[in-house]
Design an enzyme around this catalytic site. Sequence first.
Site, PDB file in Angstrom:
ATOM      1  N   ARG A 219       3.037  19.076 -22.703  1.00  0.00           N
ATOM      2  CA  ARG A 219       3.749  18.374 -23.777  1.00  0.00           C
ATOM      3  C   ARG A 219       3.171  16.994 -24.048  1.00  0.00           C
ATOM      4  NH1 ARG A 219       8.332  20.383 -20.890  1.00  0.00           N
ATOM      5  NH2 ARG A 219       8.495  18.337 -19.895  1.00  0.00           N
ATOM      6  N   GLN A 220       2.809  16.283 -22.973  1.00  0.00           N
ATOM      7  CA  GLN A 220       2.336  14.904 -23.119  1.00  0.00           C
ATOM      8  C   GLN A 220       0.811  14.883 -23.204  1.00  0.00           C
ATOM      9  OE1 GLN A 220       5.016  13.546 -19.644  1.00  0.00           O
ATOM     10  NE2 GLN A 220       4.864  11.727 -20.917  1.00  0.00           N
TER      11      GLN A 220
ATOM     12  N   GLU B 280      -2.291  10.920 -11.284  1.00  0.00           N
ATOM     13  CA  GLU B 280      -2.013  10.762 -12.706  1.00  0.00           C
ATOM     14  C   GLU B 280      -2.984   9.748 -13.299  1.00  0.00           C
ATOM     15  OE1 GLU B 280       1.669   9.946 -15.827  1.00  0.00           O
ATOM     16  OE2 GLU B 280       1.847   9.233 -13.763  1.00  0.00           O
TER      17      GLU B 280
ATOM     18  N   GLU C  80      -3.920   3.597   1.509  1.00  0.00           N
ATOM     19  CA  GLU C  80      -4.199   3.813   2.929  1.00  0.00           C
ATOM     20  C   GLU C  80      -4.312   5.316   3.184  1.00  0.00           C
ATOM     21  OE1 GLU C  80      -2.203   2.133   6.916  1.00  0.00           O
ATOM     22  OE2 GLU C  80      -0.979   3.678   5.942  1.00  0.00           O
TER      23      GLU C  80
ATOM     24  N   ASN D 197      -5.747  12.047  11.178  1.00  0.00           N
ATOM     25  CA  ASN D 197      -5.499  12.441  12.563  1.00  0.00           C
ATOM     26  C   ASN D 197      -6.706  13.234  13.051  1.00  0.00           C
ATOM     27  OD1 ASN D 197      -2.676  11.466  12.993  1.00  0.00           O
ATOM     28  ND2 ASN D 197      -2.294  12.804  11.241  1.00  0.00           N
TER      29      ASN D 197
ATOM     30  N   ARG E 298      -1.781  11.080   4.166  1.00  0.00           N
ATOM     31  CA  ARG E 298      -2.579  11.737   5.195  1.00  0.00           C
ATOM     32  C   ARG E 298      -3.686  12.551   4.537  1.00  0.00           C
ATOM     33  NH1 ARG E 298       2.744  11.992   6.730  1.00  0.00           N
ATOM     34  NH2 ARG E 298       3.233  11.138   8.800  1.00  0.00           N
TER      35      ARG E 298
ATOM     36  N   ARG F  60       8.981  19.833  -1.916  1.00  0.00           N
ATOM     37  CA  ARG F  60       8.757  18.796  -2.925  1.00  0.00           C
ATOM     38  C   ARG F  60       9.408  17.492  -2.516  1.00  0.00           C
ATOM     39  NH1 ARG F  60       9.266  19.497  -9.038  1.00  0.00           N
ATOM     40  NH2 ARG F  60      11.492  19.541  -8.588  1.00  0.00           N
TER      41      ARG F  60
ATOM     42  N   HIS G 264       3.025  11.812  -6.944  1.00  0.00           N
ATOM     43  CA  HIS G 264       1.633  11.489  -7.250  1.00  0.00           C
ATOM     44  C   HIS G 264       1.366  10.003  -7.071  1.00  0.00           C
ATOM     45  CE1 HIS G 264       3.762  10.968 -11.204  1.00  0.00           C
ATOM     46  NE2 HIS G 264       3.068   9.829 -11.200  1.00  0.00           N
TER      47      HIS G 264
ATOM     48  N   HIS H 286       0.811  -1.219   0.000  1.00  0.00           N
ATOM     49  CA  HIS H 286       0.000   0.000   0.000  1.00  0.00           C
ATOM     50  C   HIS H 286       0.841   1.264   0.000  1.00  0.00           C
ATOM     51  CE1 HIS H 286       0.246  -0.276   4.592  1.00  0.00           C
ATOM     52  NE2 HIS H 286       0.524   0.991   4.403  1.00  0.00           N
TER      53      HIS H 286
ATOM     54  N   GLU I 262       7.238   0.956   5.220  1.00  0.00           N
ATOM     55  CA  GLU I 262       6.710   0.076   6.256  1.00  0.00           C
ATOM     56  C   GLU I 262       6.901  -1.373   5.821  1.00  0.00           C
ATOM     57  OE1 GLU I 262       2.666  -0.409   8.975  1.00  0.00           O
ATOM     58  OE2 GLU I 262       2.514   0.485   6.981  1.00  0.00           O
TER      59      GLU I 262
END
Length: 326
Positions: free
Chosen positions: A147-148, A163, A89, A93, A29, A113, A117, A25, A318
Site C-alpha cells: 500500500r505504501q 525499513e 550494537e 555468541n 543478536r 512477533r 525493525h 543504541h 539497558e
Amino acid sequence: MSTDSTRYPIQIEKASNDPTLLLNHTCLRVKDPARTVKFYTEHFGMKLLSRKDFEEAKFSLYFLSFPKDDIPKNKNGEPDVFSAHGVLELTHNWGTEKNPDYKINNGNEEPHRGFGHICFSVSDINKTCEELESQGVKFKKRLSEGRQKDIAFALGPDGYWIELITYSREGQEYPKGSVGNKFNHTMIRIKNPTRSLEFYQNVLGMKLLRTSEHESAKFTLYFLGYGVPKTDSVFSCESVLELTHNWGTENDPNFHYHNGNSEPQGYGHICISCDDAGALCKEIEVKYGDKIQWSPKFNQGRMKNIAFLKDPDGYSIEVVPHGLIA
C-alpha cells in the site's frame, strides 16, 4: 512486578530534566558477525566504532553507526560509543556461526512477533533501493509493492527487517539537502499504548514526537525520543523509538508479544545513557518499587555500572553512564 493493570503516573525528575539523557543504541543478536558487519558497512556505509570481546562469557559486541565527527573519547582514548546517538550494537555468541541449526528470531513471525525493525533514513530513497538491489541485497518489500509506495524493507543477513524511508520531503524546512544516511528509529510492537506511553514518557523521560493513525488497517504508530535537533526533522534525526499498536490487543487478557530475549532469541534491547545512570536508576527504584522489574539493578550484575529494566511488554532497556568502559 508489572502486571496488565500497572500504570506509570509518577514522573521521574532525573529523566525529564537531564539534558545528557539520550537513546544510545539498539542491540540485535547475530549469527555470523563477519558477514553482518560487512553487510552494514559495505551496503549502507556504517562504520565499526568498537569491538568488545568477553572471553569468559564467550560473546562479542560490535558497535556501528553512520559516520559522525562529534563522538567524544572515553578515558582510554577510544570512541565513547555510549555517548553517541544512532548506534547499532550487534551481539555475537561465540560458535553460532558454525551451527547449521542456529537461527535468529527476527521478531516478525508468529508466534514470536514483537520487535519489528530498524529504520534507516536516506536522502534519495529511489537511488538507495536501486543501488542495494544491484548489490544483491534482498528485500521484504520494494517501493513498488504494498500500500505504501514511499517506504521499502530490506533484509539483513539474519532476516531482520530494515525499513528505508526518505527525509527529503516537501514542506519541511530541515534538513537542508543531503545529510547522509541516518539510523532513524527502532520499532517494537506494544499491547497497550496507554501503559507504554506512560512508561516511556514518565519513567524514561521521552517525548511524543509524532503519531500516525491508520484506521483502515487498524493500527497506530507512536514515535518517541529525546527531542529533535533544530536542523533536523523527525525523519532525519536519529535515536527515535517507534511503538506499534494493533488495535484491540489491549482488550485480550491472554495476548502478549515476544520480547526477543526468551527463546527463540533475536532482538536484545534498546539502551539509554546519561552522565549519572546510577542516580536515574535509584530514583526509578524509589518511586516505583516492585512495579518495575530489573534484571539486574544498577551495579549489581556481573558487568558493573549498568542496569536493565523491563517495559510493560517485557522488552529490556539497558541504562548506562556516558564514558562506560565495558
